[in-house]
Motif scaffolding. Structure first.
Motif, short mmCIF file in Angstrom:
data_model
loop_
_atom_site.label_atom_id
_atom_site.label_comp_id
_atom_site.label_asym_id
_atom_site.label_seq_id
_atom_site.Cartn_x
_atom_site.Cartn_y
_atom_site.Cartn_z
N GLY A 8 0.78 -1.23 0.00
CA GLY A 8 0.00 0.00 0.00
C GLY A 8 0.81 1.27 0.00
N LYS A 9 2.14 1.15 0.09
CA LYS A 9 2.98 2.35 0.17
C LYS A 9 3.58 2.75 -1.18
CE LYS A 9 2.46 2.75 4.61
NZ LYS A 9 1.64 3.87 5.16
N GLY A 10 3.35 1.96 -2.20
CA GLY A 10 3.87 2.29 -3.51
C GLY A 10 2.79 2.88 -4.39
N ALA A 11 2.89 2.66 -5.68
CA ALA A 11 1.93 3.23 -6.64
C ALA A 11 0.55 2.62 -6.50
CB ALA A 11 2.46 3.04 -8.06
N LEU A 12 0.47 1.43 -5.92
CA LEU A 12 -0.82 0.76 -5.74
C LEU A 12 -1.28 0.91 -4.29
CD1 LEU A 12 -0.30 -2.57 -7.74
CD2 LEU A 12 -1.48 -0.49 -8.48
N ALA A 13 -2.36 1.64 -4.11
CA ALA A 13 -2.90 1.83 -2.76
C ALA A 13 -3.56 0.54 -2.29
CB ALA A 13 -3.92 2.97 -2.75
N ALA A 14 -3.59 0.35 -0.98
CA ALA A 14 -4.24 -0.83 -0.41
C ALA A 14 -5.75 -0.73 -0.60
CB ALA A 14 -3.89 -0.96 1.06
N ILE A 15 -6.36 -1.80 -1.08
CA ILE A 15 -7.81 -1.84 -1.25
C ILE A 15 -8.47 -2.34 0.02
CG2 ILE A 15 -9.68 -2.92 -2.56
CD1 ILE A 15 -7.74 -3.11 -4.93
N GLU A 16 -7.91 -3.38 0.61
CA GLU A 16 -8.40 -3.92 1.88
C GLU A 16 -7.34 -4.86 2.43
OE1 GLU A 16 -11.52 -6.96 1.83
OE2 GLU A 16 -11.49 -6.87 -0.36
N ASP A 17 -7.55 -5.30 3.68
CA ASP A 17 -6.62 -6.23 4.30
C ASP A 17 -6.72 -7.61 3.67
OD1 ASP A 17 -5.69 -4.30 6.07
OD2 ASP A 17 -7.10 -4.86 7.66
N ALA A 18 -5.59 -8.33 3.73
CA ALA A 18 -5.62 -9.75 3.36
C ALA A 18 -6.51 -10.48 4.39
CB ALA A 18 -4.20 -10.31 3.39
N PRO A 19 -7.19 -11.53 3.99
CA PRO A 19 -7.06 -12.27 2.73
C PRO A 19 -7.96 -11.79 1.60
CG PRO A 19 -8.49 -13.49 4.20
CD PRO A 19 -8.02 -12.27 4.97
N GLY A 20 -8.61 -10.63 1.75
CA GLY A 20 -9.40 -10.08 0.66
C GLY A 20 -10.83 -10.59 0.61
N SER A 21 -11.52 -10.20 -0.46
CA SER A 21 -12.94 -10.52 -0.62
C SER A 21 -13.20 -11.75 -1.47
CB SER A 21 -13.69 -9.33 -1.24
OG SER A 21 -13.62 -8.20 -0.40
N TYR A 22 -12.39 -11.97 -2.51
CA TYR A 22 -12.66 -13.09 -3.42
C TYR A 22 -12.61 -14.44 -2.70
CZ TYR A 22 -12.67 -10.30 -7.72
OH TYR A 22 -12.99 -9.41 -8.73
N VAL A 23 -11.73 -14.56 -1.71
CA VAL A 23 -11.61 -15.83 -1.00
C VAL A 23 -12.86 -16.13 -0.17
CG1 VAL A 23 -10.58 -14.94 1.13
CG2 VAL A 23 -9.97 -17.24 0.32
N ARG A 24 -13.65 -15.11 0.10
CA ARG A 24 -14.88 -15.29 0.89
C ARG A 24 -16.12 -15.45 0.02
NH1 ARG A 24 -12.01 -11.27 4.13
NH2 ARG A 24 -11.65 -12.08 6.25
N THR A 25 -15.97 -15.25 -1.28
CA THR A 25 -17.11 -15.33 -2.19
C THR A 25 -17.54 -16.78 -2.37
OG1 THR A 25 -16.30 -13.40 -3.38
CG2 THR A 25 -17.97 -14.75 -4.48
N ARG A 26 -18.84 -17.01 -2.22
CA ARG A 26 -19.38 -18.37 -2.37
C ARG A 26 -20.34 -18.42 -3.55
NH1 ARG A 26 -15.70 -18.65 0.07
NH2 ARG A 26 -15.24 -19.43 2.14
#
Length: 579
Positions: free
Chosen positions: A561-579
């Protein structure tokens, strides 16, 4: 009689006659099927006169001889020769209860089961006039039938279940029925306590940030814990048929956390579980919009020329295609090294999964993919079938018959956390690779319009196989060494497809084999290999350090999150929770 009296009573003549009849009828059914196959294969054929039914007749004679020996042993045990069991039979966990050896009736059941199992397999081997592939299908189905018909799977023939019924006055059967009904309602067999684990709480907890999200994947960047890190970052591509956190289970088992501890800047791709929006996704997308896009994202974020890349299972197959495509484009330097966890490129010896690529199977997959994606429960059931004794019937006995509580187990929780697959991609993967084995034919496969050739790949590669892998057999993984042109290191790890990979050094489990000599086959590799106790992970990180030893400070863009790409959310993210 009481339960105790019944368990010590010798078998009656009527009981022995009944079981002899059961065994004989089963053998007769097998022979009838075999002769039917033989007659169909030879009907109208000029080779009909060459077909020899002798093997089937010999199998029948051998069966009856062994049956009579077994019967005589139980009629007159004092005069019988002691039974010599194979180590595999002696360690068979299904028959661990002492009654299976100490009680004459249950001992007879056990030995008669093993006898008919052996002869059923021999009967398949004796089939003549059957295509090799069809014989393998019959053999697989026969093994499945043998596992299903084990006396341990039925209340009346399992001493542990009978004892449990007496102890609980049948409440174990009610609890088991409740477990079974719950599984039927969700369409999936339960292997572990579903409430024991939660991603982000006690599994998949390595600190990091999601720094990129596309319609196909999320890119997770993990926080460094060392002052310096290797200049060349690591990007991991897990298989999209499972959740990525197989490599980030509990902290003690996490390969991702361990890699961070070794001073690597670690990125992981978390694939999206397919839905109707992904009905047109194909293999090219996983190469171009998945792996190459993620590689370029990491390169640009950290300002490096190349990355270390890991591909696990099907993602390793795709990584091989990615390397070939980059090579064809003159961009091979974008991947400094490639590591393959139990991955295949040559599917000529891909094991029992090759039995699931018939036209009937393809039609079934199409019928189950009405909205353009395949429900992950279908794939879970397929993989369970490959190890039916351990992943199906073991739980039928424990959870349905004995009514036992589910035991918390992180690996089984992950195994049940299924993902959906894009149907178009899945079908082409099975037909083009598993069935037609096109990937190893130069130019037979194109990605984004470019023909690819694995023999042009010169990227340094570390190839890991599992000695007991039933999904990607070691012999099949070894074949990768015949197709790549670059410097290769092959490592054979103890255990299988999962435990052979997820084996942290602190556990002190298993072993691995290496061989620096030039050998032409896996058999030659094993014959001259050096065995090292424990995990192969330290060997891998030593290889990584030798491949690209440079270090840089763990500052700036090396912090999620400190470079050109800002942090979107904490790991492990949203896709891993999608059912």
């Amino acid at each position: 009689m009481t339960q105790a009296q019944a368990s010590t009573s010798p078998p009656s003549l009527e009981e022995l006659q009944h079981w002899t009849w059961v065994l004989g009828r089963a053998q007769q059914m097998m022979l009838e099927h075999g002769f039917d196959q033989w007659s169909q294969a030879t009907a109208g054929s000029s080779a009909a006169g060459l077909m020899d039914p002798t093997p089937m007749l010999r199998a029948s004679a051998d069966f009856w001889a062994d049956t009579m020996t077994l019967w005589q042993r139980f009629l007159d045990p004092a005069s019988a020769e002691p039974v010599t069991e194979t180590p595999e039979r002696a360690k068979d966990r299904r028959f661990r209860a002492p009654e299976w050896r100490e009680d004459p009736v249950f001992d007879f059941l056990r030995q008669s089961y093993f006898l008919i199992a052996d002869h059923l397999v021999k009967g398949v081997d004796a089939l003549d006039g059957v295509e090799p592939r069809q014989k393998e299908q019959i053999r697989f189905a026969t093994r499945g039938f043998i596992d299903a018909m084990s006396p341990t799977n039925f209340p009346a023939t399992n001493p542990e279940v009978l004892k449990k019924i007496a102890e609980t006055r049948g409440e174990n059967l009610l609890k088991g029925l409740q477990n079974m009904m719950a599984d039927l309602s969700k369409g999936q067999m339960t292997h572990t306590d579903t409430t024991a684990f939660e991603v982000g709480r006690n599994i998949a907890t390595t600190p990091g940030k999601v720094v990129r999200r596309t319609p196909l994947y999320e890119l997770i960047h993990y926080a460094p814990i060392t002052k310096q890190v290797f200049e060349t970052p690591l990007i991991i591509f897990p298989p999209w048929i499972n959740r990525f956190y197989i490599l980030d289970l509990t902290a003690e088992k996490s390969f991702i956390a361990w890699a961070v501890e070794q001073g690597l800047s670690v990125f992981v791709v978390s694939w999206k579980s397919a839905d109707a929006t992904m009905k047109d996704v194909i293999w090219d997308d996983y190469v171009e919009l998945g792996q190459i896009d993620a590689i370029d994202t990491v390169r640009e974020l950290l300002g490096v020329e190349g990355v270390h890349a890991i591909g696990y299972c099907v993602a390793g197959t795709t990584l091989a295609a990615t390397l070939a495509l980059l090579t064809a484009r003159g961009q091979a330097e974008r991947v400094t090294s490639a590591t393959f966890f139990t991955a295949q490129v040559d599917f000529s010896q891909a094991g029992d999964l090759n039995l699931f690529v018939s036209d009937d199977q393809m039609n079934l997959i199409q019928s189950l993919s009405g909205e353009g994606y395949l429900d992950g429960r279908y794939m879970a059931a397929t993989f369970n079938l490959l190890r039916g004794r351990d992943l199906i019937w073991n739980y039928v006995t424990n959870n349905y018959l004995l009514g036992q509580d589910y035991v918390p187990f992180d690996l089984l929780h992950w195994n049940a956390d299924v993902t959906n697959l894009p149907a178009k991609w899945h079908r082409s993967y099975l037909t083009d690779l598993y069935r037609d084995n096109l990937l190893v034919t130069p130019g037979a496969v194109t990605v984004a319009g470019t023909p690819i050739d694995l023999t042009t790949v010169k990227t340094p590669s570390y190839i890991q196989a599992g000695r007991e892998d039933h999904i990607a057999p070691a012999e099949s993984v070894w074949k990768m060494t015949h197709h790549f042109a670059g410097p290769l290191k092959f490592v054979l790890a103890g255990s299988g497809h999962i435990a052979g990979v997820v084996n942290p050094p602190a556990a002190g489990k298993y072993q691995y084999w290496t061989n620096d000599s030039e050998v032409g086959s896996l058999e030659e590799f094993v014959a001259g290999a050096t065995e090292t106790k424990g995990s192969w992970w330290p060997d891998w990180i030593e290889w990584i350090a030798q491949t690209a030893p440079g270090k840089v400070a763990a500052t700036g863009a090396r912090i999620p999150g400190k470079g050109a790409l800002a942090a979107i959310e904490d790991a492990p993210g949203s896709y891993v929770r999608t059912r």
